[in-house]
Design an enzyme around this catalytic site. Structure first.
Site, PDB file in Angstrom:
ATOM      1  CB  SER A 169      -0.947  -0.040   1.209  1.00 34.28           C
ATOM      2  OG  SER A 169      -1.848   1.047   1.182  1.00 34.28           O
ATOM      3  CG  HIS A 196      -4.036  -0.902  -1.048  1.00 31.34           C
ATOM      4  ND1 HIS A 196      -3.937  -0.980   0.331  1.00 31.34           N
ATOM      5  CD2 HIS A 196      -4.645  -2.053  -1.435  1.00 31.34           C
ATOM      6  CE1 HIS A 196      -4.455  -2.113   0.749  1.00 31.34           C
ATOM      7  NE2 HIS A 196      -4.892  -2.784  -0.306  1.00 31.34           N
ATOM      8  CG  ASP A 289      -5.640  -5.469   2.617  1.00 38.90           C
ATOM      9  OD1 ASP A 289      -6.317  -6.470   2.903  1.00 38.90           O
ATOM     10  OD2 ASP A 289      -5.545  -5.007   1.462  1.00 38.90           O
TER      11      ASP A 289
END
EC number: 3.1.1.61
Length: 349
Positions: A169, A196, A289
């Site tokens: 991310s 992400h 995540d």
């Protein structure tokens, strides 16, 4: 929270000021180029800086380099362009120390305006909590020595990695670049990546990675069979999963989902279909995540790797994995690549 806006367009500066102040933050200054930004930072010391890329006198890349050398401050690159040239520059700004890239809101009449505003405000709030460090320019031609990787620990007979799954991310693009630069073309299995990234930026990001990666990089397609020695990125707005024959499945996300694509969804499918015969990696990123799913893969006997906290931009996802005892190894991206290069070639699906 005090924010400095750096953009050469008065209209954009006015729009960003309105958005940021309506979001409950304070705009302590505006600058139309990097030189003005440096002067303002020296006087006002903002908590966060929003940075345009293309500006006269001093552009966003040089400004970010100077800021991270002289006044380390969290920087979010706010751009309206997703061309390859701008993607390359945006990645260079991230390498210089900026935290992330986010799209410029396209004006109140645009259907995605509210979504873009919420994304920008959420990003500013999140990166304000990041502890940035002073960055010095690396001398040209000087390469960092990469320590040899730890041995691949075969805790069970017949370890045959059929897939490498990577989640990342905030801070992930630069870490992923460093990893893919070092990985061997003889990688014995497919590499699936959930990164992400701001909507609309993925295609240029993929092209940028192809300029530096030892392996070909593409955006995964529904029903495509992932092949060894290739890298597949999860598309915008879709969860990417993989079955035991390495066929890619894409599931459309809901508009209100915060994380789509999700690292957790990819790792869950890897756990279900590959179990111990998988390699999973968590790189720099906010939140958690993929951490719980990495813990499950660790329990199953898979090779699990988290990025070393000394090298991350944000130690959320890899740090959570370490807290859960999910990471068999904690390494820098170059050492992760070196470890992946030790995987047995004959074990490919």
């Amino acid at each position: 929270m005090d924010v400095l806006i750096v953009d050469d367009s008065p209209v954009i500066r006015q729009l960003l000021r309105h958005i940021i102040e309506e979001g409950g933050m304070r705009v302590i200054g505006e600058a139309s180029n990097g030189v003005e930004a440096l002067r303002c930072i020296a006087r006002r010391r903002p908590d966060v800086i929003t940075m345009d890329i293309h500006m006269p006198v001093m552009d966003g890349l040089e400004a970010s380099r100077r800021i991270m050398e002289e006044y380390p401050t969290p920087i979010v690159v706010v751009t309206a362009s997703y061309s390859l040239g701008d993607a390359v520059t945006a990645m260079q700004v991230l390498e210089a120390g900026a935290i992330t890239v986010t799209p410029k809101p396209q004006g109140p009449s645009h259907p995605d305006f509210e979504r873009d505003v919420e994304s920008l405000l959420r990003t500013i709030r999140l990166i304000s909590e990041v502890k940035v460090v002073r960055r010095f320019r690396r001398r040209q031609g000087k390469r960092e020595e990469v320590q040899p990787p730890p041995p691949v620990n075969h805790e069970h007979e017949g370890f045959q990695p059929g897939v490498i799954a990577i989640g990342a991310s905030t801070g992930g693009p630069v870490a992923l670049k460093e990893l893919l630069q070092g990985i061997s073309r003889k990688t014995p299995c497919p590499v699936l990546v959930v990164q992400h990234i701001s909507p609309g930026f993925l295609t240029s990001f993929c092209e940028w990675l192809n300029q530096v990666s030892a392996l070909p990089v593409s955006i995964g397609e529904y029903g495509e069979r992932a092949e060894r020695g290739r890298v597949y990125l999860a598309p915008d707005g879709c969860h990417m999963e993989v079955d035991r024959s390495c066929r890619i499945s894409l599931v459309n996300g809901n508009r209100d989902e915060t994380l789509c694509p999700s690292v957790s969804r990819l790792f869950s499918s890897v756990a279900k279909n590959f179990g111990r015969n998988a390699v999973v990696v968590l790189l720099s990123g906010m939140g958690r995540d993929g951490a719980a799913e990495m813990a499950e893969l660790h329990r199953l006997g898979a090779l699990t790797i988290a990025q070393d906290p000394a090298t991350v931009v944000v130690n959320g996802m890899p740090g959570e994995a370490v807290k859960l005892g999910a990471a068999r190894h904690v390494l820098s991206p170059p050492r992760i690549a070196a470890l992946l290069n030790e995987l047995p070639v004959q074990s490919c699906v």
